[in-house]
Design a protein around this motif. Structure first.
Motif, short mmCIF file in Angstrom:
data_model
loop_
_atom_site.label_atom_id
_atom_site.label_comp_id
_atom_site.label_asym_id
_atom_site.label_seq_id
_atom_site.Cartn_x
_atom_site.Cartn_y
_atom_site.Cartn_z
N PHE A 1 29.49 -71.53 41.42
CA PHE A 1 30.96 -70.75 41.23
C PHE A 1 31.12 -70.23 42.62
CE2 PHE A 1 34.44 -69.18 39.80
CZ PHE A 1 34.48 -67.50 39.21
N GLY A 2 29.67 -69.54 43.04
CA GLY A 2 29.91 -68.83 44.45
C GLY A 2 29.86 -69.96 45.52
N VAL A 3 28.87 -70.82 45.67
CA VAL A 3 28.84 -71.59 47.02
C VAL A 3 29.78 -72.62 47.03
CG1 VAL A 3 27.20 -73.27 48.01
CG2 VAL A 3 26.46 -71.20 47.06
N THR B 1 18.22 -73.79 43.48
CA THR B 1 19.27 -74.62 43.25
C THR B 1 20.43 -74.23 44.21
OG1 THR B 1 20.11 -73.72 41.31
CG2 THR B 1 18.62 -75.64 41.09
N VAL B 2 20.52 -72.97 44.58
CA VAL B 2 21.68 -72.42 45.20
C VAL B 2 22.50 -73.37 46.30
CG1 VAL B 2 20.47 -70.87 46.53
CG2 VAL B 2 22.64 -70.38 46.00
N PHE B 3 21.62 -73.75 47.31
CA PHE B 3 22.02 -74.34 48.36
C PHE B 3 21.88 -75.89 48.38
CE2 PHE B 3 24.25 -71.06 49.94
CZ PHE B 3 23.50 -69.97 50.21
N THR B 4 20.82 -76.34 47.44
CA THR B 4 20.37 -77.49 47.84
C THR B 4 21.08 -78.84 47.43
OG1 THR B 4 18.44 -76.49 46.92
CG2 THR B 4 17.97 -78.69 47.10
N ARG B 5 22.09 -78.68 48.05
CA ARG B 5 23.02 -80.03 48.04
C ARG B 5 23.18 -80.17 49.70
NH1 ARG B 5 24.17 -76.84 44.83
NH2 ARG B 5 25.99 -75.70 45.70
N THR C 1 19.62 -64.45 19.54
CA THR C 1 19.01 -65.66 20.24
C THR C 1 19.52 -65.47 21.84
OG1 THR C 1 20.73 -67.30 19.97
CG2 THR C 1 19.00 -67.09 18.39
N GLY C 2 19.09 -66.21 22.78
CA GLY C 2 19.22 -65.99 24.02
C GLY C 2 20.48 -66.75 24.87
N PRO C 3 21.45 -66.06 25.30
CA PRO C 3 22.43 -66.50 25.93
C PRO C 3 22.04 -66.70 27.59
CG PRO C 3 22.85 -64.33 25.84
CD PRO C 3 21.64 -64.57 24.88
N THR C 4 22.97 -67.17 28.43
CA THR C 4 22.50 -67.15 30.01
C THR C 4 22.39 -65.65 30.44
OG1 THR C 4 24.67 -67.31 30.43
CG2 THR C 4 23.52 -69.23 30.49
N SER C 5 22.20 -65.70 31.75
CA SER C 5 22.24 -64.18 32.41
C SER C 5 23.87 -63.99 32.70
CB SER C 5 21.59 -64.30 33.74
OG SER C 5 20.29 -64.71 33.56
N GLY C 6 24.18 -62.81 32.73
CA GLY C 6 25.39 -62.27 33.29
C GLY C 6 25.05 -62.10 34.77
N THR C 7 25.99 -62.26 35.84
CA THR C 7 25.56 -62.29 37.22
C THR C 7 26.43 -61.65 38.09
OG1 THR C 7 26.50 -64.56 37.97
CG2 THR C 7 24.31 -64.56 36.82
N ASN C 8 25.83 -61.20 39.17
CA ASN C 8 26.67 -60.86 40.24
C ASN C 8 26.08 -61.57 41.67
OD1 ASN C 8 26.43 -58.51 42.64
ND2 ASN C 8 28.32 -58.53 41.87
N VAL C 9 26.99 -62.21 42.22
CA VAL C 9 26.66 -63.14 43.06
C VAL C 9 27.24 -62.89 44.49
CG1 VAL C 9 26.50 -65.56 43.93
CG2 VAL C 9 25.54 -64.92 41.49
N LYS C 10 26.44 -62.87 45.51
CA LYS C 10 27.21 -62.48 46.79
C LYS C 10 26.71 -63.82 47.70
CE LYS C 10 27.20 -57.40 46.87
NZ LYS C 10 26.01 -56.92 45.77
N VAL C 11 27.81 -64.44 48.25
CA VAL C 11 27.51 -65.53 49.10
C VAL C 11 28.18 -65.49 50.27
CG1 VAL C 11 28.07 -67.98 49.46
CG2 VAL C 11 27.54 -67.12 47.05
N LYS C 12 27.59 -65.61 51.62
CA LYS C 12 27.97 -65.74 52.85
C LYS C 12 27.53 -66.77 53.70
CE LYS C 12 27.65 -62.62 56.95
NZ LYS C 12 27.11 -61.38 57.67
N ARG D 1 31.75 -63.74 50.21
CA ARG D 1 32.72 -63.39 49.03
C ARG D 1 31.63 -62.70 47.91
NH1 ARG D 1 36.74 -63.47 51.36
NH2 ARG D 1 38.21 -65.50 51.95
N GLU D 2 32.09 -62.39 46.81
CA GLU D 2 31.40 -61.61 45.76
C GLU D 2 31.95 -62.26 44.48
OE1 GLU D 2 30.69 -57.52 45.82
OE2 GLU D 2 30.02 -57.67 43.88
N PHE D 3 31.15 -62.57 43.48
CA PHE D 3 31.46 -63.22 42.28
C PHE D 3 30.84 -62.57 41.25
CE2 PHE D 3 33.60 -66.79 44.40
CZ PHE D 3 32.90 -66.98 45.53
#
Lengths: 158, 780, 285
Positions: free
Chosen positions: B394-396, B357-361, B312-323, B211-213
């Motif tokens: 959100f993705g994982v 942190t992406v998969f570390t659960r 000032t600094g917001p977070t990143s906008g992102t494009n995330v692909k999870v498989k 999926r893509e987010f």
């Protein structure tokens, strides 16, 4: 531009000052009267951090011109405690940890006091909708609502 | 991150013992009375005699070259005392340093503080003015003439990665790519992290979901705008009062940017009106110092709310692909992600943290993570509470939800089957120590929330989060007064209001004196050794290590006093229950001495009692949390209402349990805001359209219900009180949990953030069209 | 910037008409002060009309209500009789800003600020409110739907301002309601707003209706087709479908940071039905 003479009452004290026509009530409280308890979070009436009451009505002081306070009675956070004794709302906020960083707290206390004066027995929903004009980013509002409920009960004598 | 752990780092093993004070909820909190009476002093409450008011001129363009700046008309305005432009600040070479959880590059820090060759975002500072009043300063800004050559800009991370995108930095070549590229790129860096054999992992999978987010940037939304007051005194010293999460890091940055000795810069952290990572970076401070130097008077600068959002600094906008792939009985065999993170105008997003942190659960054998750090014409991103993590969660966590459903396994059971535990090998290096993840899952499953019945258009979603706890440099001093009361000077900024009470509880526990007899004070940069930024959930965790270390040194000194008085060896005196006692009956029959008694005699026996610590705390125990949320979706408008929310998180050991609950609740509501309505909206000129609290929609009191919380305690083995950092985990699961709940309620999968009503309604309509088409073909 | 607070209508008209620079009327200030703060307006003269008696009174003339243009939201909310007579107008007033904003904001200001999304405007239009306008050429009456002509623009001439509003006497078995859609529960500008005002006869058939939409065009709309969909019906499902179709068809919204064309058009139809259902309940009770 000549300054305007303003005579007003703040927390029961008669006050006289000179201000620019462009200064808001928030500006004159903080900058002319050195009363820093009322905070500026946005300057446009969207966050409620500058809440005060004027002639008993809850308002955003950033939306009132200083000159409009002429002849009116203003109550701020500094007037909430009775001498050394905290108002029940102030004490309950402490007891319930309804504040973390505390920047929104003065506005929330002034707004909560106005709520309980108008409605001494509000439901959870009534509290939330009344306080919708006061933004808090630290607490998620949970303990604030609990503190207001508890203070209301104590003030009703329950 | 980006700092390798030191072999000399301090660990103090967990001491399981009966506690008298720690774990309680003192109401005599040090900061509370001043806060509820309006007496607490935040940065904008500081007023120095003779101060000038400073204001910043900002670019109205998303990208432009600066041809010239003419300040002459502004200089001539009566009341203007100083103006600064880039000519007042030295250029900086490339040099990296840690600033909280993100790294900074000084060549970019100075340009973000004040543009040099070009402006790269709407709001980029180009000049600053100090005048005798706010009104005059504002007028002076309108008189500064800037000649801009407006250039094409790029906002979205995917657009910025395309070959034909406008390039922000001609000297930026993608790092981490071999061979080294010859064409400049907006992709500043490529990162990779692998474990096992990902292809084999997918071969073993019986179910594969890809999926893509896409997520938009969100802002920390602290209610207190940035404010600083600077005073450059005749001796060439600068004192700066400012709202910061790390005054020592700020001192280092101010000193570097202004080419001053660090010892000539003193930073005093004021009471902070919220930071959440957004006050880890200097913005106004160096400008205020330079204006004070030129204007020869103190200078106060306070940002307007729109400046906070724009610059000032917001977070990143992102494009995330999870498989991800799993077997039919629910074992994950492969986990792969591509993380495209925009960093704003200068490189350095939270990509490295997202990668960790992406998969570390989950206990995984085959992992592949690739990431890109991408510059775009937006403000430079800053950390925001678990920076980088909500987006990958959100993705994982939604892909995991899909896999669980495909396998016919309950969402929590699926996670239990794959849960990380003590000994799990992470894909980024270390093995996990004792952790409480499984306990949070089991408690969630057992919670009354999961028994509540759901009605029509209502759904339930689960998601989990992980974050580490930083250690780093921490310093503190304990002084025992002649009357036996204690003062702790701490340097880990108390960003929440609760840390200082946690410290006081620990000092009181160690000394055996009442909580009310310990006073805590925030020390400025001249009062203590270096303290790293309060970031990475380290505030209480690392700060308390220094407090314990300092207190135990004071205790050692008190034992020495008793030894001298009793004329025995120091090792024949022990500290127990708040008293110095002979170590055994054979030492002698001496009456135990209290802190107050020892303090009275201290001077005669060599000097007063104090203890100080300047330590580098080892990385703390990671935290894990499980969230459960119930939503109701209005099918006709797409509005999502949060009905019920429960979160369970491992705190290691709860020093101040009710305060921790408040942190959990606050983080969860920030996550709810992120999920439903918060986003940066740019127009086609690259100008921010919602730079205020009206259209940047953070949750209001009527938007959220009560948030149920439970604390799990699996003590951190490397902390004497078992403390783990807790501040950041709560913000990670809400976004995916709500996405999963929306799916459970009305059957649509949201992959585009935020999940605002128009998007949910569109997803519902697209689903209806798909379903109708499906039925149509079936009928044929 | 100069500040004046005249105590009579004539004095106010004189100040406004005689100002060579930019003059700005000030009632509650909850829009004007924001605009000054964000540099959207830069008035040379502020004329505070809150000291003028006609701007501040609320009166009931044998069932026909009238109220001054500078009466605050809170003052209207505290008037139980007015709330009972015109709950739909009060739905709108209740939604302006926050409690703090309602302590100062006025229906007159909400109207004359001329935001297409103003919350009190659609129900005032649906109620057939008439604005009394005073100016250098005397007094005139203007239906409220003719005051705002576009975003930030009114039909008022130099020196003119709205003094008060007149509402018609309420027919029996009448009810009005206003709903809006916002992403949060409070503190938002309407993405879409819809007001429905209707009257039933003794058999429950709708004999009169008026529908107004906000935030879906350059100003609040009167949607005659939507009213026609209700008149002569018992406001059943078929009438509701026709109502929402007419409401959606009347929209000519823009895409902006608060909502898309597609979304506003869709939700306008949904809100029209929901507002009609509430107005119906109120008419029956």
């Amino acid at each position: 531009m000549a300054k305007q003479h303003v005579t007003t009452t703040v927390n029961g004290d008669a006050v006289e000052l000179l201000c620019d026509q462009t200064q808001t009530l928030l500006d004159i409280l903080r900058d002319e009267l050195d009363m820093k308890g009322t905070k500026e979070g946005c300057g446009t009436g969207d966050c409620g951090a500058c809440s005060v009451t004027m002639d008993g009505v809850l308002v955003c002081s950033c939306l009132v011109l200083g000159v409009e306070a002429n002849g009116k009675s203003v109550e701020t956070i500094e007037g909430m405690a009775e001498g050394e004794e905290l108002h029940p709302l102030q004490q309950k906020f402490i007891d319930h940890i309804a504040l973390q960083c505390g920047i929104c707290t003065p506005g929330l206390l002034v707004a909560s006091k106005a709520l309980l004066e108008e409605n001494p027995d509000p439901t959870e929903s009534e509290i939330r909708y009344w306080l919708a004009g006061n933004l808090c980013r630290c607490t998620g509002y949970h303990k604030i609502i609990e503190a207001v409920q508890d203070a209301a009960a104590e003030m009703r004598g329950n | 991150m980006g700092r390798a752990p030191s072999p000399f780092a301090t660990k103090i093993p967990y001491e399981k013992k009966d506690l008298k004070i720690v774990g309680g909820n003192p109401t005599a909190r040090g900061d509370a009375v001043d806060k509820v009476t309006g007496r607490a002093r935040y940065a904008s409450d500081i007023t120095l005699p003779g101060q000038l008011i400073g204001r910043v001129l900002r670019s109205p363009h998303a990208r432009a070259n600066i041809r010239s700046i003419d300040i002459s008309a502004a200089e001539a305005l009566p009341g203007v005392k100083a103006i600064v432009t880039k000519d007042d600040f030295p250029d900086m070479a490339v040099e990296h340093a840690a600033s909280g959880e993100l790294m900074v590059n000084f060549r970019d820090v100075t340009r973000n503080m004040m543009a040099r060759e070009n402006v790269l975002y709407d709001g980029h500072p180009v000049a600053a003015v100090a005048a005798t009043s706010d009104a005059i300063a504002r007028e002076a800004l309108t008189l500064i003439k800037v000649d801009y050559e407006v250039l094409p800009h790029v906002i979205d991370v995917r657009d910025a990665m395309k070959d034909d995108a406008p390039i922000l930095h001609e000297d930026q070549f993608t790092k981490g790519v071999e061979p080294k590229p010859t064409k400049p790129s907006n992709i500043a860096a490529r990162m990779e992290s692998k474990l096992g054999d990902i292809d084999k992992g997918f071969e073993q999978a019986e179910i594969i979901i890809e999926r893509e987010f896409n997520t938009k940037p969100v802002h920390q939304g602290y209610i207190e705008p940035q404010a600083s007051v600077a005073n450059y005194t005749e001796g060439g010293l600068a004192e700066v009062w400012t709202g910061t999460q790390g005054h020592f890091v700020f001192r280092a940055q101010i000193a570097k940017l202004l080419e001053m000795d660090m010892s000539k810069v003193k930073v005093i952290p004021t009471e902070l009106g919220g930071g959440f990572g957004g006050k880890n970076n200097v913005y106004l401070e160096p400008l205020a110092v330079m204006l004070s130097k030129k204007g020869k008077r103190p200078v106060k600068m306070v940002m307007d709310r729109d400046e906070v959002f724009r610059a000032t600094g917001p977070t990143s906008g992102t494009n995330v692909k999870v498989k991800m792939g799993c077997t039919k009985d629910g074992r994950i065999t492969a986990a792969q992600a591509e993380l495209n993170y925009q960093s704003g105008a200068y490189a350095g997003s939270s990509l490295p943290l997202a990668t960790i942190t992406v998969f570390t659960r989950y206990d995984l054998e085959n992992v592949s993570v690739i990431g890109h750090d991408v510059t775009t014409n937006r403000p430079k991103v800053a950390a925001y509470r678990a920076p980088g993590a909500p987006m990958v969660a959100f993705g994982v966590e939604t892909v995991i939800d899909e896999m669980a459903r495909e396998c016919g396994i309950d969402a929590i059971d699926f996670r239990l089957l794959n849960a990380a535990k003590e000994g799990t090998q992470t894909h980024f290096g270390p093995k996990l120590g004792p952790i409480g993840y499984i306990q949070t899952l089991e408690r969630a499953q057992a919670h009354a929330h999961t028994k509540e019945k759901l009605g029509p258009n209502q759904g339930r979603g689960v998601a989990t989060g992980f974050w580490f706890t930083l250690g780093a440099e921490t310093s503190a001093t304990v002084n025992i007064g002649e009357d036996g009361t204690a003062t702790l000077i701490f340097g880990t900024v108390d960003v929440t209001g609760g840390s200082r009470s946690a410290f006081a509880m620990i000092v009181a526990e160690e000394l055996g004196i009442p909580f009310e007899k310990v006073r805590t004070m925030s020390g400025d940069t001249s009062a203590l050794g270096f303290n790293f930024m309060t970031a990475g959930s380290r505030g209480t965790a690392a700060g308390s290590m220094a407090a314990v270390t300092a207190t135990r040194k004071a205790i050692a000194r008190m034992c020495e006093i008793a030894a001298r008085k009793w004329e025995v060896e120091p090792d024949e005196v022990v500290w127990e229950d708040g008293k110095a006692r002979p170590a055994g009956a054979n030492v002698g029959d001496f009456a135990p001495m209290t802190v107050a008694e020892l303090a009275k005699e201290a001077s005669w026996f060599g000097g007063t009692i104090a203890g100080h610590a300047e330590i580098n705390v080892a990385q703390g125990g990671p935290g894990f949390g499980t969230h459960v949320v119930d939503v109701e979706v209005d099918r006709r408008t797409g509005a999502v209402k949060i009905l019920r929310y429960t979160l369970i998180q491992d705190a290691g050991k709860a020093i101040y349990p009710e305060f921790i609950e408040g942190q959990f609740q606050g983080g969860a509501v920030q996550g709810i805001g992120t999920a439903l309505n918060e986003e940066y909206i740019y127009n086609d000129k690259g100008v921010l359209e919602n730079a205020g609290f009206l259209d940047y929609r953070i949750p209001v009191a009527s938007d959220v219900p009560f948030i149920n919380t439970e604390i799990v305690e699996v003590p951190n083995p490397d902390h004497p009180y078992g403390v783990r950092g807790i501040g950041e985990v709560p913000i990670i699961p809400p976004l995916p949990a709500i996405a999963n709940a929306i799916h459970d309620a009305v059957g649509v999968r949201m992959r585009d953030h935020p999940m605002s009503p128009p998007k949910v309604l569109k997803a519902l309509k697209d689903q209806m069209i798909e379903d109708a088409a499906g039925q149509g073909t079936a009928a044929e | 910037m100069r500040y004046e607070a005249p105590e009579t209508l004539d004095a106010a008209v004189g100040l406004l008409a005689g100002e060579s620079g930019r003059a700005q009327v000030l009632a509650g200030g909850t829009d004007v002060l924001v605009q000054i703060h964000t540099d959207r307006v830069n008035p040379d003269l502020i004329v505070d009309i809150k000291k003028i008696a006609e701007l501040r009174t609320v009166a009931n003339n044998d069932g026909a209500w009238s109220f001054g243009a500078a009466v605050t939201g809170k003052e209207l909310m505290d008037n139980a009789d007015f709330n009972a007579a015109w709950p739909g107008i009060m739905d709108g007033v209740h939604l302006i800003g926050s409690v703090q904003v309602r302590g100062r904001a006025s229906v007159g200001g909400n109207l004359c600020n001329a935001s297409p999304a103003a919350d009190s405007v659609p129900p005032m239009i649906a109620a057939r409110a008439i604005a009394t306008v005073v100016g250098p050429n005397g007094t005139r009456e203007v239906p409220v739907e003719d005051i705002a002509i576009g975003p930030g623009k009114t039909s008022l001439e130099k020196g003119e301002f709205v003094v008060s509003f007149q509402l018609p006497k309420r027919a029996p078995n009448s009810g009005d309601a206003y709903l809006r859609f916002t992403p949060r529960t409070e503190m938002d500008i309407a993405v879409v707003g819809c007001a429905v005002n209707l009257t039933l006869d003794n058999s429950g058939t709708c004999t009169d209706a008026r529908v107004s939409l906000g935030a879906v065009a350059a100003r609040a709309l009167v949607v005659d087709d939507a009213a026609k969909a209700l008149i002569g019906t018992k406001v059943d499902d078929a009438a509701m479908d026709a109502l929402s179709a007419a409401a959606s068809a009347a929209c000519s919204p823009i895409d902006d940071k608060r909502g898309t064309i597609e979304y506003r058009t869709e939700v306008a139809g949904v809100l029209a039905q929901r507002a009609a259902a509430i107005a119906l309940e109120r008419a029956k009770s």
